[in-house]
Design an enzyme around this catalytic site. Structure first.
Site, PDB file in Angstrom:
ATOM      1  N   LEU A   1       1.147  -1.534   0.182  1.00 16.03           N
ATOM      2  CA  LEU A   1      -0.168  -0.045   0.358  1.00 16.03           C
ATOM      3  C   LEU A   1       0.344   1.091  -0.075  1.00 16.03           C
ATOM      4  O   LEU A   1       2.054   1.070   0.569  1.00 16.03           O
ATOM      5  CB  LEU A   1      -1.000   0.216   0.858  1.00 16.03           C
ATOM      6  CG  LEU A   1      -1.622  -1.370   1.441  1.00 16.03           C
ATOM      7  CD1 LEU A   1      -2.836  -0.528   2.655  1.00 16.03           C
ATOM      8  CD2 LEU A   1      -2.701  -1.412   0.330  1.00 16.03           C
TER       9      LEU A   1
ATOM     10  N   HIS B   1      -3.293   4.296  -2.577  1.00 21.98           N
ATOM     11  CA  HIS B   1      -4.010   3.289  -2.313  1.00 21.98           C
ATOM     12  C   HIS B   1      -4.976   4.392  -1.062  1.00 21.98           C
ATOM     13  O   HIS B   1      -6.380   4.297  -0.616  1.00 21.98           O
ATOM     14  CB  HIS B   1      -3.778   2.077  -1.372  1.00 21.98           C
ATOM     15  CG  HIS B   1      -2.843   1.317  -2.984  1.00 21.98           C
ATOM     16  ND1 HIS B   1      -1.963   0.923  -2.444  1.00 21.98           N
ATOM     17  CD2 HIS B   1      -3.561   0.563  -3.853  1.00 21.98           C
ATOM     18  CE1 HIS B   1      -1.254   0.431  -3.188  1.00 21.98           C
ATOM     19  NE2 HIS B   1      -2.665   0.410  -3.923  1.00 21.98           N
TER      20      HIS B   1
ATOM     21  N   ASP C   1      -5.767   3.046 -12.707  1.00 20.75           N
ATOM     22  CA  ASP C   1      -5.865   2.505 -13.362  1.00 20.75           C
ATOM     23  C   ASP C   1      -7.288   2.571 -14.887  1.00 20.75           C
ATOM     24  O   ASP C   1      -8.357   2.004 -14.253  1.00 20.75           O
ATOM     25  CB  ASP C   1      -6.666   1.104 -12.606  1.00 20.75           C
ATOM     26  CG  ASP C   1      -5.224   0.292 -12.010  1.00 20.75           C
ATOM     27  OD1 ASP C   1      -4.132   0.014 -12.997  1.00 20.75           O
ATOM     28  OD2 ASP C   1      -5.239   1.290 -10.621  1.00 20.75           O
TER      29      ASP C   1
ATOM     30  N   ARG D   1       4.241  -1.305  -7.802  1.00 19.16           N
ATOM     31  CA  ARG D   1       5.370  -1.722  -8.696  1.00 19.16           C
ATOM     32  C   ARG D   1       6.607  -0.587  -8.664  1.00 19.16           C
ATOM     33  O   ARG D   1       7.579  -0.971  -9.620  1.00 19.16           O
ATOM     34  CB  ARG D   1       4.963  -1.979  -9.750  1.00 19.16           C
ATOM     35  CG  ARG D   1       4.182  -3.007 -10.494  1.00 19.16           C
ATOM     36  CD  ARG D   1       3.368  -3.417 -11.696  1.00 19.16           C
ATOM     37  NE  ARG D   1       3.234  -4.798 -11.869  1.00 19.16           N
ATOM     38  CZ  ARG D   1       1.580  -4.589 -11.783  1.00 19.16           C
ATOM     39  NH1 ARG D   1       1.001  -3.814 -11.219  1.00 19.16           N
ATOM     40  NH2 ARG D   1       1.395  -6.055 -11.821  1.00 19.16           N
TER      41      ARG D   1
HETATM   42  P1  AMP Z   1      -3.946  -2.352  -6.543  1.00 18.02           P
HETATM   43  O1  AMP Z   1      -3.139  -2.784  -5.306  1.00 18.02           O
HETATM   44  O2  AMP Z   1      -2.718  -1.914  -7.360  1.00 18.02           O
HETATM   45  O3  AMP Z   1      -5.015  -3.278  -7.491  1.00 18.02           O
HETATM   46  O4  AMP Z   1      -4.429  -0.954  -6.693  1.00 18.02           O
HETATM   47  C1  AMP Z   1      -5.480  -0.624  -6.131  1.00 18.02           C
HETATM   48  C2  AMP Z   1      -6.768   0.093  -5.909  1.00 18.02           C
HETATM   49  O5  AMP Z   1      -5.772   1.447  -5.809  1.00 18.02           O
HETATM   50  C3  AMP Z   1      -6.996   0.293  -7.828  1.00 18.02           C
HETATM   51  O6  AMP Z   1      -8.432   0.256  -7.539  1.00 18.02           O
HETATM   52  C4  AMP Z   1      -6.282   1.402  -8.630  1.00 18.02           C
HETATM   53  O7  AMP Z   1      -6.789   1.958  -9.426  1.00 18.02           O
HETATM   54  C5  AMP Z   1      -5.745   2.047  -6.987  1.00 18.02           C
HETATM   55  N1  AMP Z   1      -4.704   2.838  -7.768  1.00 18.02           N
HETATM   56  C6  AMP Z   1      -3.118   2.754  -7.460  1.00 18.02           C
HETATM   57  N2  AMP Z   1      -2.914   4.016  -7.123  1.00 18.02           N
HETATM   58  C7  AMP Z   1      -2.778   4.790  -7.080  1.00 18.02           C
HETATM   59  C8  AMP Z   1      -2.679   6.280  -7.122  1.00 18.02           C
HETATM   60  N3  AMP Z   1      -1.116   6.233  -7.803  1.00 18.02           N
HETATM   61  N4  AMP Z   1      -3.816   6.781  -7.182  1.00 18.02           N
HETATM   62  C9  AMP Z   1      -5.008   6.526  -7.039  1.00 18.02           C
HETATM   63  N5  AMP Z   1      -4.953   5.363  -6.508  1.00 18.02           N
HETATM   64  C10 AMP Z   1      -4.661   3.929  -6.716  1.00 18.02           C
END
Ligand code: AMP
Length: 277
Positions: free
Chosen positions: A33, A37, A150, A187
């Protein structure tokens, strides 16, 4: 903050909250996180009566097994961050809980499968569709939070909710960035210091293209120039840089300032694949 690992553990809690007419907000994540997030978590805390954050690195959405094997896991730090935000529940299912048997059902999101992320990551959106459906069924939130970072995933989830009549509201949260503009991503942790500096190319190329579009320059010329910029950067390997309709993800060949448009980019920086829009 309570940790839950199965649907059976959650059911009586869910019923209790339902009886009290409390609204449940769900923030699905794959952990590792960062503040992006946490923006989703903060939005959920402000919107719903209680917040469930799920952490599950979903194997079925990784089209590349190496990417799955290298996906960062920082569970202890994640739980601390969520406790600091006063999250009510963390849903931490095992792979066996989520996939007691291999899922035979397949999602086909039609035209969205053949564009951008769908095209470059075959099977990815099927995995997203399966896991998000399972999370919605297990947790039964009234509102769910997703990041605009995303963008195409948002399109997929809107379709999922409409086509399967999930009785919930979607809230989309803007992209959180590092001070130099790089979109926060789990990442990013995998970038070496030199790759981290090079990764800014995604953001600077988006900004450059936007400025030139508003200055009246032709989109296809801009796109050619940006592709050349990526080609000149040995650390980068561009997959796409497209001007698209944010509902259909159809690529535009010219810019119309009165039509809602997004520029979407995906590029490897070293071995790490990054996206932005
Ligand atoms: P992930 O853990 O990468 O699957 O992301 C979980 C959620 O957090 C998804 O809805 C992503 O679009 C959102 N998310 C990831 N990176 C960001 C960011 N930099 N700003 C806002 N939301 C994000």
């Amino acid at each position: 903050m309570k940790l839950i690992r199965t649907g059976a553990e959650w059911n009586p809690l869910w019923l209790n909250h339902l009886q009290k007419k409390q609204q449940i907000g769900l923030v699905p994540t794959m952990g590792a996180l960062h503040d992006g997030h946490l923006d989703l978590v903060i939005k959920s805390k402000a919107t719903a009566d209680l917040t469930v954050v799920s952490i599950f690195v979903n194997p079925t959405q990784f089209n590349n097994p190496e990417d799955f094997a290298k996906y960062p896991i920082t569970l202890e730090a994640d739980l601390q961050k969520l406790a600091d935000e006063r999250v009510d529940y963390v849903f931490l299912p095992s792979v066996e809980t989520m996939y007691p048997a291999p899922t035979r059902l397949r999602f086909d999101f039609g035209d969205l499968e053949r564009k951008l992320e769908g095209k470059f990551r075959p099977g990815h959106f099927n995995g997203v569709g399966v896991v998000v459906s399972k999370l919605f069924h297990l947790i039964r939130p009234q509102v769910a939070f997703f990041g605009q970072k995303d963008l195409q995933q948002v399109g997929i989830i809107k379709r999922l909710v409409n086509d399967l009549s999930f009785e919930l509201k979607l809230e989309i949260v803007p992209t959180r960035r590092e001070p130099d503009g790089l979109a926060m991503s789990s990442r990013n942790m995998r970038l070496s210091p030199i790759e981290r500096k090079k990764a800014i190319l995604l953001f600077t190329s988006l900004e450059k293209a936007k400025t030139e579009l508003f200055a009246g320059k032709n989109w296809l010329e801009i796109q050619t120039q940006i592709k050349a910029d990526f080609g000149n950067e040995p650390f980068a390997n561009l997959e796409y840089f497209e001007l698209v309709n944010p509902e259909t993800f159809e690529s535009y060949s010219q810019f119309d300032r009165y039509q809602k448009s997004f520029i979407c980019v995906a590029s490897y920086i070293g071995d790490t694949r990054l996206i932005d829009n």
